[in-house]
Design a protein around this motif. Structure first.
Motif, mmCIF file in Angstrom:
data_model
loop_
_atom_site.group_PDB
_atom_site.id
_atom_site.type_symbol
_atom_site.label_atom_id
_atom_site.label_comp_id
_atom_site.label_asym_id
_atom_site.label_seq_id
_atom_site.Cartn_x
_atom_site.Cartn_y
_atom_site.Cartn_z
ATOM 1 N N TYR A 443 8.095 3.447 -4.260
ATOM 2 C CA TYR A 443 8.677 3.101 -2.971
ATOM 3 C C TYR A 443 7.741 2.172 -2.231
ATOM 4 O O TYR A 443 6.511 2.173 -2.453
ATOM 5 N N ASP A 444 8.289 1.340 -1.380
ATOM 6 C CA ASP A 444 7.470 0.534 -0.473
ATOM 7 C C ASP A 444 8.167 0.426 0.868
ATOM 8 O O ASP A 444 9.396 0.542 0.974
ATOM 9 N N LEU A 445 7.365 0.237 1.897
ATOM 10 C CA LEU A 445 7.840 0.123 3.267
ATOM 11 C C LEU A 445 7.210 -1.100 3.893
ATOM 12 O O LEU A 445 5.997 -1.323 3.766
ATOM 13 N N ILE A 458 4.683 -17.173 14.875
ATOM 14 C CA ILE A 458 3.531 -16.363 14.496
ATOM 15 C C ILE A 458 3.985 -14.913 14.351
ATOM 16 O O ILE A 458 4.991 -14.492 14.929
ATOM 17 N N GLY A 459 3.232 -14.152 13.564
ATOM 18 C CA GLY A 459 3.611 -12.768 13.384
ATOM 19 C C GLY A 459 2.676 -12.020 12.475
ATOM 20 O O GLY A 459 1.660 -12.544 12.006
ATOM 21 N N GLY A 460 3.006 -10.774 12.230
ATOM 22 C CA GLY A 460 2.206 -9.917 11.369
ATOM 23 C C GLY A 460 3.102 -8.989 10.573
ATOM 24 O O GLY A 460 4.265 -8.765 10.913
ATOM 25 N N GLU A 461 2.537 -8.448 9.492
ATOM 26 C CA GLU A 461 3.314 -7.596 8.595
ATOM 27 C C GLU A 461 2.438 -6.473 8.048
ATOM 28 O O GLU A 461 1.278 -6.692 7.702
ATOM 29 N N VAL A 462 3.008 -5.283 7.973
ATOM 30 C CA VAL A 462 2.387 -4.142 7.309
ATOM 31 C C VAL A 462 3.259 -3.798 6.112
ATOM 32 O O VAL A 462 4.474 -3.605 6.255
ATOM 33 N N PHE A 463 2.648 -3.748 4.938
ATOM 34 C CA PHE A 463 3.380 -3.485 3.702
ATOM 35 C C PHE A 463 2.587 -2.469 2.885
ATOM 36 O O PHE A 463 1.376 -2.615 2.696
ATOM 37 N N THR A 472 -1.168 4.940 -4.248
ATOM 38 C CA THR A 472 -0.731 4.305 -3.011
ATOM 39 C C THR A 472 -1.430 2.962 -2.831
ATOM 40 O O THR A 472 -2.546 2.750 -3.309
ATOM 41 N N PHE A 473 -0.781 2.053 -2.134
ATOM 42 C CA PHE A 473 -1.335 0.721 -1.877
ATOM 43 C C PHE A 473 -0.898 0.281 -0.495
ATOM 44 O O PHE A 473 0.065 0.806 0.087
ATOM 45 N N SER A 474 -1.596 -0.712 0.060
ATOM 46 C CA SER A 474 -1.240 -1.225 1.380
ATOM 47 C C SER A 474 -1.702 -2.668 1.520
ATOM 48 O O SER A 474 -2.635 -3.117 0.834
ATOM 49 N N ARG A 475 -1.040 -3.379 2.422
ATOM 50 C CA ARG A 475 -1.369 -4.791 2.697
ATOM 51 C C ARG A 475 -1.067 -5.076 4.160
ATOM 52 O O ARG A 475 0.038 -4.840 4.642
ATOM 53 N N LEU A 476 -2.064 -5.576 4.870
ATOM 54 C CA LEU A 476 -1.919 -5.959 6.265
ATOM 55 C C LEU A 476 -2.116 -7.460 6.347
ATOM 56 O O LEU A 476 -3.155 -7.980 5.912
ATOM 57 N N SER A 477 -1.143 -8.175 6.884
ATOM 58 C CA SER A 477 -1.202 -9.631 6.887
ATOM 59 C C SER A 477 -0.761 -10.204 8.223
ATOM 60 O O SER A 477 0.001 -9.579 8.974
#
Length: 482
Positions: A443-445, A458-463, A472-477
């Motif tokens: 699963y991913d959110l 402009i913006g940001g994303e949490v994945f 588990t994994f995560s990415r903040l961009s």
């Protein structure tokens, strides 16, 4: 490249026959395409314009000419939306322009070995991503596009191509994306899961005749493979790939289509001429099964009109014709979805479901299956498994968009994938002695916010999420877009 053009000779002849049916005395020229990595806030607005204009889409990328033709009808219903899309499309009204530019920086955790779905093969662990698109159009019938998609470890000139012809027969030579599905998140045959390959494509940018006839044919070569097995001998080469899409719109808001994907040649002893391609295309059974690999699908999309119009769509696909007959697809896959581009005043919702049986994306001749650079050409979920495992799976996606009163666009999306537990391996039949790999549910959110600022977005994303091995994994961009 010349061999691909020769392979498209039958298609060029067909378009010459169709030319008198276009219903217009004045032939319009070529059209640019909206990038498939378009910013989500604008993508949703363009999709709403097409739904308001009763334009049921079965493939991507969208031709700019198609969106422009849909605007007058959409403007009668939603003038503010129409104004936003018109302002965006102004960049395509000049002789030359930069149409898209995006830069992203990211911090990641435990993301090794995970590929972000539908991102041209980008690994989640990549700390940066760049994309650019520009064009020069000296006249109505010639368009030169330049583009690039780059991230850590790979740079591909996606979007770079030469376009020649007319709205009823446009020839694109270069790195053009292909997406054969009415769905926005899953495409069983070909999508943007793998890096873009150079191809020769013949298509029409605007529907033809009163039936709204559309077609697309392309030829390319896949990446080098050392695992091509034919007549008991293992060899290496670049398999050839031919794709075709045909669709009609019998009634306003309802479209039907058929897609084909043929993999052939590339290995020692495997025929790869135009005659082989034509035989495989028109006679899917027999030698076409023993000397090549093929996939096909039937697709449909229907737009329900009303105060809150929405679209429902389906795709029924097959990896072979083991059910008997040339048109009865075997090893089936089903995709269904609903897209509500405006729910209430501020929201939009999309839900998609996809399920495929075992043996998709594996083959007894092309042991790598229909892949490019080790990534499947189709559904992103097929990369969430051990490479070469013929296990089937089920995926779901729910996306909710919100335009808050304080401005900008907030998007939330969740995906899940469950690999089958009753079968594993890459054989062409069920073997109960082979145990299934104990995959975890994937699963991913994703939560992403963007807003205009000083002529930019402009913006940001949490994945983040959990992979098939339970990690588990995560990415903040953060990103900035033109």
């Amino acid at each position: 490249m010349l061999s691909w053009i020769r392979a498209l000779k039958p298609a060029i002849a067909i378009t010459c026959v169709l030319a008198p049916w276009t219903g217009t005395a004045e032939a319009t020229g070529v059209s640019a395409y909206l990038p498939l990595n378009l910013e989500p806030e604008m993508e949703r607005q363009i999709e709403r314009v097409l739904i308001l204009a009763d334009e049921p889409i079965l493939k991507r990328p969208f031709a700019v000419g198609l969106v422009q033709a849909a605007l007058p009808q959409a403007c009668l219903i939603d003038k503010p939306l129409c104004a936003k899309v018109k302002r965006y499309l102004e960049r395509y009204s000049r002789d030359y322009a930069v149409t898209h530019a995006s830069a992203t920086g990211a911090l990641t955790r435990n993301a090794v070995g995970i590929v972000e779905p539908n991102a041209h093969g980008m690994p989640v662990k990549s700390p940066w991503e760049l994309s650019l698109q520009a064009y020069v159009q000296p006249n109505d019938y010639i368009l030169v596009s330049g583009g690039v998609v780059a991230y850590e470890g790979r740079t591909v000139p996606t979007g770079s191509m030469l376009s020649l012809g007319f709205h009823w027969a446009q020839l694109d030579i270069g790195y053009r994306d292909h997406w054969f599905s009415p769905a926005t998140d899953t495409s069983m045959l070909i999508s943007t899961e793998a890096p873009t390959r150079p191809s020769v494509t013949l298509s029409n940018s605007e529907p033809l005749t009163r039936l709204g006839f559309q077609y697309e044919l392309f030829a390319t070569e896949l990446s080098h493979s050392d695992r091509i097995l034919y007549l008991g001998k293992l060899s290496s080469g670049n398999p050839r790939l031919f794709g075709a899409q045909f669709s009609i719109e019998p009634f306003s808001g309802w479209s039907l289509g058929i897609n084909r994907l043929l993999e052939y040649g590339g290995g020692a002893g495997l025929p790869d001429g135009a005659g082989t391609l034509l035989r495989n295309f028109f006679k899917p059974s027999g030698l076409s099964q023993t000397q090549g690999n093929q996939q096909a699908s039937y697709v449909s999309r229907f737009i329900f009109p009303g105060k809150t119009p929405f679209a429902v769509y389906f795709q029924y696909a097959g990896e072979d014709n083991s059910n008997g007959g040339s048109y009865l697809l075997g090893n089936a896959a089903l995709t269904a979805g609903i897209d509500v581009p405006r729910l209430g005043r501020y929201f939009d919702v999309t839900y998609e479901y996809s399920e495929w049986q075992n043996l998709w994306y594996v083959h007894n001749i092309y042991l790598d299956g229909m892949t490019n650079d080790g990534l499947v050409l189709g559904n992103w979920g097929a990369d969430q498994r051990n490479f070469g495992d013929g296990v089937g799976a089920r995926s779901q996606m729910l996306r909710i968009g919100w335009e808050p009163p304080f401005g900008g666009y907030l998007e939330e999306r969740i995906r899940t994938l469950a690999n089958q537990s009753y079968y594993g391996g890459d054989l062409r039949g069920y073997t109960p002695t082979i145990g299934a790999f104990p995959y975890h549910r994937y699963y991913d959110l994703m939560v992403r916010y963007s807003r205009p600022w000083a002529g930019l977005t402009i913006g940001g994303e949490v994945f983040g999420g959990r992979d098939i091995y339970g990690k588990t994994f995560s990415r903040l961009s953060g990103f900035v877009r033109y």
